[in-house]
Every structure is written in C-alpha cells, then in structure tokens.
Design a protein around this motif. Structure first.
Motif, PDB file in Angstrom:
ATOM      1  N   CYS A 184       0.816  -1.221   0.000  1.00 12.71           N
ATOM      2  CA  CYS A 184       0.000   0.000   0.000  1.00 12.71           C
ATOM      3  C   CYS A 184       0.845   1.264   0.000  1.00 12.71           C
ATOM      4  O   CYS A 184       0.438   2.271  -0.575  1.00 12.71           O
ATOM      5  CB  CYS A 184      -0.944  -0.003   1.195  1.00 12.71           C
ATOM      6  SG  CYS A 184      -2.308  -1.161   1.015  1.00 12.71           S
ATOM      7  N   ILE A 185       2.017   1.215   0.632  1.00 14.97           N
ATOM      8  CA  ILE A 185       2.831   2.440   0.647  1.00 14.97           C
ATOM      9  C   ILE A 185       3.852   2.483  -0.485  1.00 14.97           C
ATOM     10  O   ILE A 185       4.330   3.560  -0.829  1.00 14.97           O
ATOM     11  CB  ILE A 185       3.550   2.656   1.997  1.00 14.97           C
ATOM     12  CG1 ILE A 185       4.541   1.550   2.284  1.00 14.97           C
ATOM     13  CG2 ILE A 185       2.570   2.822   3.119  1.00 14.97           C
ATOM     14  CD1 ILE A 185       5.445   1.836   3.469  1.00 14.97           C
ATOM     15  N   LYS A 186       4.167   1.355  -1.100  1.00 14.38           N
ATOM     16  CA  LYS A 186       5.196   1.347  -2.143  1.00 14.38           C
ATOM     17  C   LYS A 186       4.651   1.294  -3.568  1.00 14.38           C
ATOM     18  O   LYS A 186       5.228   1.901  -4.468  1.00 14.38           O
ATOM     19  CB  LYS A 186       6.159   0.162  -1.933  1.00 14.38           C
ATOM     20  CG  LYS A 186       7.009   0.283  -0.683  1.00 14.38           C
ATOM     21  CD  LYS A 186       7.955   1.439  -0.788  1.00 14.38           C
ATOM     22  CE  LYS A 186       8.826   1.560   0.445  1.00 14.38           C
ATOM     23  NZ  LYS A 186       9.759   2.665   0.342  1.00 14.38           N
ATOM     24  N   TYR A 187       3.570   0.553  -3.813  1.00 16.74           N
ATOM     25  CA  TYR A 187       3.081   0.421  -5.187  1.00 16.74           C
ATOM     26  C   TYR A 187       2.645   1.735  -5.831  1.00 16.74           C
ATOM     27  O   TYR A 187       2.798   1.895  -7.037  1.00 16.74           O
ATOM     28  CB  TYR A 187       1.970  -0.626  -5.285  1.00 16.74           C
ATOM     29  CG  TYR A 187       2.510  -1.995  -5.592  1.00 16.74           C
ATOM     30  CD1 TYR A 187       3.002  -2.307  -6.850  1.00 16.74           C
ATOM     31  CD2 TYR A 187       2.539  -2.982  -4.625  1.00 16.74           C
ATOM     32  CE1 TYR A 187       3.515  -3.553  -7.137  1.00 16.74           C
ATOM     33  CE2 TYR A 187       3.052  -4.240  -4.891  1.00 16.74           C
ATOM     34  CZ  TYR A 187       3.529  -4.516  -6.155  1.00 16.74           C
ATOM     35  OH  TYR A 187       4.046  -5.749  -6.429  1.00 16.74           O
ATOM     36  N   PRO A 188       2.107   2.704  -5.093  1.00 19.12           N
ATOM     37  CA  PRO A 188       1.788   3.975  -5.761  1.00 19.12           C
ATOM     38  C   PRO A 188       3.014   4.677  -6.362  1.00 19.12           C
ATOM     39  O   PRO A 188       2.882   5.470  -7.283  1.00 19.12           O
ATOM     40  CB  PRO A 188       1.177   4.819  -4.638  1.00 19.12           C
ATOM     41  CG  PRO A 188       0.606   3.825  -3.695  1.00 19.12           C
ATOM     42  CD  PRO A 188       1.544   2.663  -3.738  1.00 19.12           C
ATOM     43  N   TRP A 189       4.204   4.359  -5.868  1.00 20.25           N
ATOM     44  CA  TRP A 189       5.426   4.972  -6.384  1.00 20.25           C
ATOM     45  C   TRP A 189       6.020   4.212  -7.566  1.00 20.25           C
ATOM     46  O   TRP A 189       6.986   4.666  -8.175  1.00 20.25           O
ATOM     47  CB  TRP A 189       6.479   5.062  -5.276  1.00 20.25           C
ATOM     48  CG  TRP A 189       6.090   6.018  -4.217  1.00 20.25           C
ATOM     49  CD1 TRP A 189       5.517   5.732  -3.015  1.00 20.25           C
ATOM     50  CD2 TRP A 189       6.208   7.436  -4.268  1.00 20.25           C
ATOM     51  NE1 TRP A 189       5.274   6.885  -2.316  1.00 20.25           N
ATOM     52  CE2 TRP A 189       5.693   7.951  -3.061  1.00 20.25           C
ATOM     53  CE3 TRP A 189       6.704   8.332  -5.212  1.00 20.25           C
ATOM     54  CZ2 TRP A 189       5.666   9.303  -2.785  1.00 20.25           C
ATOM     55  CZ3 TRP A 189       6.672   9.678  -4.925  1.00 20.25           C
ATOM     56  CH2 TRP A 189       6.152  10.149  -3.727  1.00 20.25           C
ATOM     57  N   MET A 190       5.464   3.058  -7.897  1.00 16.38           N
ATOM     58  CA  MET A 190       6.040   2.235  -8.956  1.00 16.38           C
ATOM     59  C   MET A 190       6.102   2.948 -10.312  1.00 16.38           C
ATOM     60  O   MET A 190       7.143   2.915 -10.972  1.00 16.38           O
ATOM     61  CB  MET A 190       5.299   0.910  -9.095  1.00 16.38           C
ATOM     62  CG  MET A 190       5.943  -0.012 -10.115  1.00 16.38           C
ATOM     63  SD  MET A 190       5.246  -1.652 -10.198  1.00 16.38           S
ATOM     64  CE  MET A 190       3.616  -1.357 -10.772  1.00 16.38           C
ATOM     65  N   PRO A 191       5.054   3.627 -10.784  1.00 21.81           N
ATOM     66  CA  PRO A 191       5.162   4.284 -12.096  1.00 21.81           C
ATOM     67  C   PRO A 191       6.277   5.323 -12.151  1.00 21.81           C
ATOM     68  O   PRO A 191       6.984   5.426 -13.157  1.00 21.81           O
ATOM     69  CB  PRO A 191       3.790   4.938 -12.290  1.00 21.81           C
ATOM     70  CG  PRO A 191       2.869   4.189 -11.396  1.00 21.81           C
ATOM     71  CD  PRO A 191       3.697   3.741 -10.236  1.00 21.81           C
ATOM     72  N   VAL A 192       6.457   6.069 -11.080  1.00 21.77           N
ATOM     73  CA  VAL A 192       7.510   7.083 -11.046  1.00 21.77           C
ATOM     74  C   VAL A 192       8.882   6.413 -11.085  1.00 21.77           C
ATOM     75  O   VAL A 192       9.793   6.867 -11.786  1.00 21.77           O
ATOM     76  CB  VAL A 192       7.360   7.964  -9.785  1.00 21.77           C
ATOM     77  CG1 VAL A 192       8.518   8.935  -9.660  1.00 21.77           C
ATOM     78  CG2 VAL A 192       6.042   8.694  -9.813  1.00 21.77           C
ATOM     79  N   THR A 193       9.036   5.330 -10.333  1.00 20.85           N
ATOM     80  CA  THR A 193      10.315   4.624 -10.304  1.00 20.85           C
ATOM     81  C   THR A 193      10.658   4.061 -11.674  1.00 20.85           C
ATOM     82  O   THR A 193      11.800   4.177 -12.134  1.00 20.85           O
ATOM     83  CB  THR A 193      10.274   3.492  -9.257  1.00 20.85           C
ATOM     84  OG1 THR A 193       9.929   4.055  -7.993  1.00 20.85           O
ATOM     85  CG2 THR A 193      11.607   2.797  -9.152  1.00 20.85           C
TER      86      THR A 193
END
Length: 156
Positions: A22-31
């Motif tokens: 929940c805290i990491k997957y929202p950042w996946m597209p940016v990464t």
C-alpha cells in the motif's frame, strides 16, 4: 493437513505484504519512469560528488524496479499457492522467490532507516518482509516434504 497449512502460510504472507504494498506500489510508475529516463539522459559532466550521487541513484532506481517486478511475481505466486492453482514445482519456485524478495526488500530499505524513522515504517519495511521470508522457508520445507501421486497415497 499440510496443504491447508501451505495455503494458510501463503495467506499470511499476502496479509503481511499488504501494508508495504500500500505504501510502495503507488510509487512504482515514477520509479519505472525514472529508470527508463536514466538511460535516455546524456551522461553529464560534473563534480565527483555529483557523479557519485547520480550513480547511486541509477543503481537505486534499478534495484527498486527489480524489486517491484520480483514483488509482483511473488504476490501472484503466493496467491496461486493460497488458491491451490499451481503445481508442486511452481510452489517450490514461488516460495523461494517470495523468500528472496522479502530479504531483498529488507536489505533495500535498511540504509534508509535512521534513528528518527517511525516505528510503523520500520515494521512495514523491515520486519514484515523478514517475516515473509521466514514463512516462505517454512512453506518451502513443507512443500518439499509433500508426496504426490498414487504411490505416495498407497504408502499411507
């Protein structure tokens, strides 16, 4: 009984992975975008500290992208174990993958944790992935101990 235990272990791993997901997957597209962009950017000139920081970020983006891929594959594998949709060999591979991914996530997050880091973040990024690794080791041992086929059922 072992099959039920394996399903329960897989479900426990999935539940343990939820807070981190929940805290990491929202950042996946940016990464992923940063990783792809790092290949397109020309290698700049700069001071030694600038170039060292850029190299560190380059490696960090690639590790993070790899962990996203491994984490997603692990979640799919754990789901297939929990729903009994995979063969014994695939289960072995999924347990190994989940264990290695848990260790990788904990190792990746370790340098980011300082004395002022919130306890909840430490639990989500260090202890839950290590717990998943522990559950995966138990699941791997149980899966290796399973016998399949008519000959194994006849021996009982």
């Amino acid at each position: 009984m072992r099959v039920l235990t394996l399903r329960l272990l897989a479900a426990m791993c999935l539940v343990a992975a939820l807070p981190l997901a929940c805290i990491k997957y929202p950042w996946m597209p940016v990464t992923v975008r940063e990783t792809v962009a790092s290949y397109r950017e020309p290698y700049p000139d700069g001071t030694a500290s600038y170039l060292a920081n850029r190299k560190r970020l380059f490696v960090e983006w690639h590790l993070a992208t790899g962990l996203y891929v491994l984490g997603t594959a692990s979640l799919v594998g754990l789901w297939s174990i929990a729903t009994q949709r995979s063969s014994r060999r695939l289960q072995l591979a999924f347990w190994v993958l989940a264990g290695l991914t848990g260790m990788g996530v904990a190792g990746f997050e370790r340098p980011k944790i300082g004395s002022d880091t919130k306890t909840a973040y430490v639990i989500m990024t260090m202890w839950l992935p290590l717990a998943i690794t522990g559950f995966s080791i138990v699941g791997l041992m149980l899966t290796m101990g399973l016998r399949s086929g008519p000959a194994a059922q006849h021996e009982r």
